[in-house]
Design an enzyme around this catalytic site. Structure first.
Site, PDB file in Angstrom:
ATOM      1  N   LYS A  79       0.842  -1.196   0.000  1.00 47.89           N
ATOM      2  CA  LYS A  79       0.000   0.000   0.000  1.00 47.89           C
ATOM      3  C   LYS A  79       0.880   1.251   0.000  1.00 47.89           C
ATOM      4  O   LYS A  79       1.917   1.281   0.681  1.00 47.89           O
ATOM      5  CB  LYS A  79      -0.931  -0.018   1.219  1.00 47.89           C
ATOM      6  CG  LYS A  79      -1.971   1.102   1.232  1.00 47.89           C
ATOM      7  CD  LYS A  79      -2.891   0.957   2.435  1.00 47.89           C
ATOM      8  CE  LYS A  79      -3.925   2.073   2.496  1.00 47.89           C
ATOM      9  NZ  LYS A  79      -4.820   1.950   3.675  1.00 47.89           N
ATOM     10  N   SER A 154      -9.686   2.162   2.857  1.00 52.40           N
ATOM     11  CA  SER A 154      -8.768   2.851   1.968  1.00 52.40           C
ATOM     12  C   SER A 154      -7.794   1.916   1.254  1.00 52.40           C
ATOM     13  O   SER A 154      -7.152   2.287   0.283  1.00 52.40           O
ATOM     14  CB  SER A 154      -7.971   3.894   2.767  1.00 52.40           C
ATOM     15  OG  SER A 154      -7.176   3.252   3.772  1.00 52.40           O
ATOM     16  N   SER A 178     -10.089  -0.327   7.116  1.00 51.09           N
ATOM     17  CA  SER A 178      -9.527  -0.143   5.778  1.00 51.09           C
ATOM     18  C   SER A 178      -8.845  -1.361   5.177  1.00 51.09           C
ATOM     19  O   SER A 178      -8.463  -1.339   4.015  1.00 51.09           O
ATOM     20  CB  SER A 178      -8.545   1.032   5.784  1.00 51.09           C
ATOM     21  OG  SER A 178      -9.217   2.243   5.979  1.00 51.09           O
TER      22      SER A 178
END
Length: 485
Positions: A79, A154, A178
């Site tokens: 990420k 996210s 997330s």
């Protein structure tokens, strides 16, 4: 079967018997990315040249007979809020568009030491603020199961890339759901570890008391492999816990007889779609058939979790994001005429709408005259939420419910209604406020879109979570379904 459809243990065996090389795995990874990522749009930065060089080096180690761990030669996506030395790290924000870190996050360092290969950096909601991956400063990511739907957020791209078969596994971060929410939307396995189990050193902070890095995989077994590699105390992180790390793989026995499950009535109440409730009840029947028992319980203060979370997380974000000012690194506006104007213009041009919204909310909650009424009260409610979990865990081994109130929704459906968008995290947020671990595993479908089952455990008891998740996975076929891109 594609190379990337196999489990880590299967690929490890093929490497061990020389039926497969690391270069083969890396080639298959990039072939798949080039085949589908123009549709999914999961990656922001690819690390292709380095990955191929690293693959050849690891193949030479294979020939030499060097000792190999289970993650040896395995490609991983990271990420884009987890820093990677020499690889662009943007947090999907224009303000960090050209930032190249000079060090690795602890989790990346540990994975590098395990001889994994960082394939590239994955898209996200800007600074991890969002539930749909539509708040990226560059482009949205799409759900592999239906490209007109969101992958969640996210860590939406971290889940979408695994679901689409672009990477074997990925790392995400979870502040209020997330990892688990996009894992549910994309039909993969996502774990939010206990706060403090995995080092946050090198994770660009959103809300420091809530953020936690965790693994996203296609199976519970692979998830346990990945957590084993990244968990453990880190002197570089003052919030890192000094606890013994068990052998998580040893808990994957399939045995849950006598296990006690609490099912919060609040998690199956108003707002949870009928299809989701039905899949969760079916999952509980499967676990009953394996010898577990369940009872309805109550988490009475969970009704206040959403408001508590957005006050606390926005307050922490307001403080954490003040460092991005156009002075030391990141975007500096060309339209300013003095120092104050430079601060204002750099932040106005660099931050997106959702980030600005949360900075403003957090600054207000921390301001003189409002601190006691909002921030301090939210901290007190957080304590009550944590105590709710503590009481239930005195009697029950795990808590089970849906990961999200519904399956994924259409792109653009909620972008103009941030409050409704925030409701997507209503079932995951209490876990972060309490600091306990939780996993999302696939438990069925609603109109062709995956639904996630959330299994919540006691502090530092990831082993029991894995035991339950693995037993359920082995008794069902949901995890074997793949999107048809």
């Amino acid at each position: 079967m594609s190379i990337l459809d196999k489990k880590i243990s299967e690929l490890h065996q093929l490497l061990h018997t020389k039926e497969l090389s690391v270069t083969d795995i890396v080639d298959a990874t990039f072939d798949r990315i080039h085949q589908v990522d123009d549709k999914v749009r999961a990656f922001l930065t690819l690390n292709e040249e380095y990955s191929r060089i690293k693959a050849k080096q690891l193949d030479e180690k294979l020939v030499s007979g060097a000792d190999r761990g289970l993650l040896f030669g395995m490609p991983i996506g990271i990420k884009d809020n987890i820093v990677t030395k020499g690889i662009r790290t943007t947090c999907a924000s224009r303000i960090l568009e050209s930032f190249e870190p000079i060090y690795d996050a602890t989790v990346v360092e540990r994975l590098t030491n395990a001889d994994t290969i960082t394939i590239g950096k994955l898209n996200m909601d800007e600074f991890a603020m969002g539930s749909s991956n539509e708040n990226s400063g560059f482009h949205p990511t799409h759900n592999p199961w239906d490209l007109s739907c969101v992958p969640g957020g996210s860590s939406g791209a971290s889940a979408a890339a695994v679901s689409a078969g672009e990477v074997l596994f990925s790392l995400g971060s979870d502040t209020g759901g997330s990892i688990r929410q996009p894992a549910a939307f994309c039909g993969v396995v996502g774990l939010k570890p206990t706060y403090g189990l995995v080092s946050r050193y090198g994770l660009v902070a959103f809300a420091s008391s809530l953020d936690q890095i965790g693994p996203i995989t296609t199976s519970v077994e692979d998830n346990a492999y990945l957590l084993q590699a990244i968990a453990g105390n880190d002197p570089m992180d003052s919030t890192s816990a000094k606890v013994d790390i068990p052998d998580y793989l040893a808990s994957l026995t399939g045995e849950v007889k006598g296990l006690k499950i609490g099912v919060p009535k609040e998690y199956l109440g108003e707002g949870v779609q009928p299809d989701v409730k039905e899949r969760v009840m079916e999952a509980l029947k499967v676990l009953e058939g394996l010898g577990a028992t369940w009872e309805e319980v109550s988490l009475p203060h969970s009704r206040y979790a959403l408001a508590t979370y957005y006050l606390l997380s926005s307050s922490e974000a307001s403080a954490n994001l003040s460092r991005f000012d156009g002075v030391r690194y990141g975007l500096r506006s060309d339209n300013s005429h003095n120092l104050i104007d430079m601060y204002k213009q750099s932040r106005s041009e660099g931050f997106g709408e959702e980030v600005k919204r949360r900075i403003m909310l957090g600054t207000f909650a921390l301001s003189s005259g409002y601190y006691d009424a909002y921030y301090k009260k939210a901290q007190k409610v957080r304590t009550l939420i944590k105590e709710d979990f503590t009481k239930i865990f005195e009697k029950y081994d795990v808590i089970i419910g849906p990961t999200t109130p519904s399956a994924s929704f259409k792109c653009g459906a909620m972008t103009k209604d941030p409050l409704t968008m925030y409701m997507n995290d209503i079932l995951t947020i209490p876990v972060n406020l309490a600091g306990v671990p939780a996993i999302s595993v696939p438990c069925g479908f609603s109109e062709g879109l995956p639904i996630g089952l959330q299994i919540i455990g006691k502090h530092f008891d990831e082993s029991t979570i894995y035991k339950v998740a693995h037993a359920f996975e082995q008794a069902t076929e949901h995890h074997k379904a793949k999107p048809k891109l």
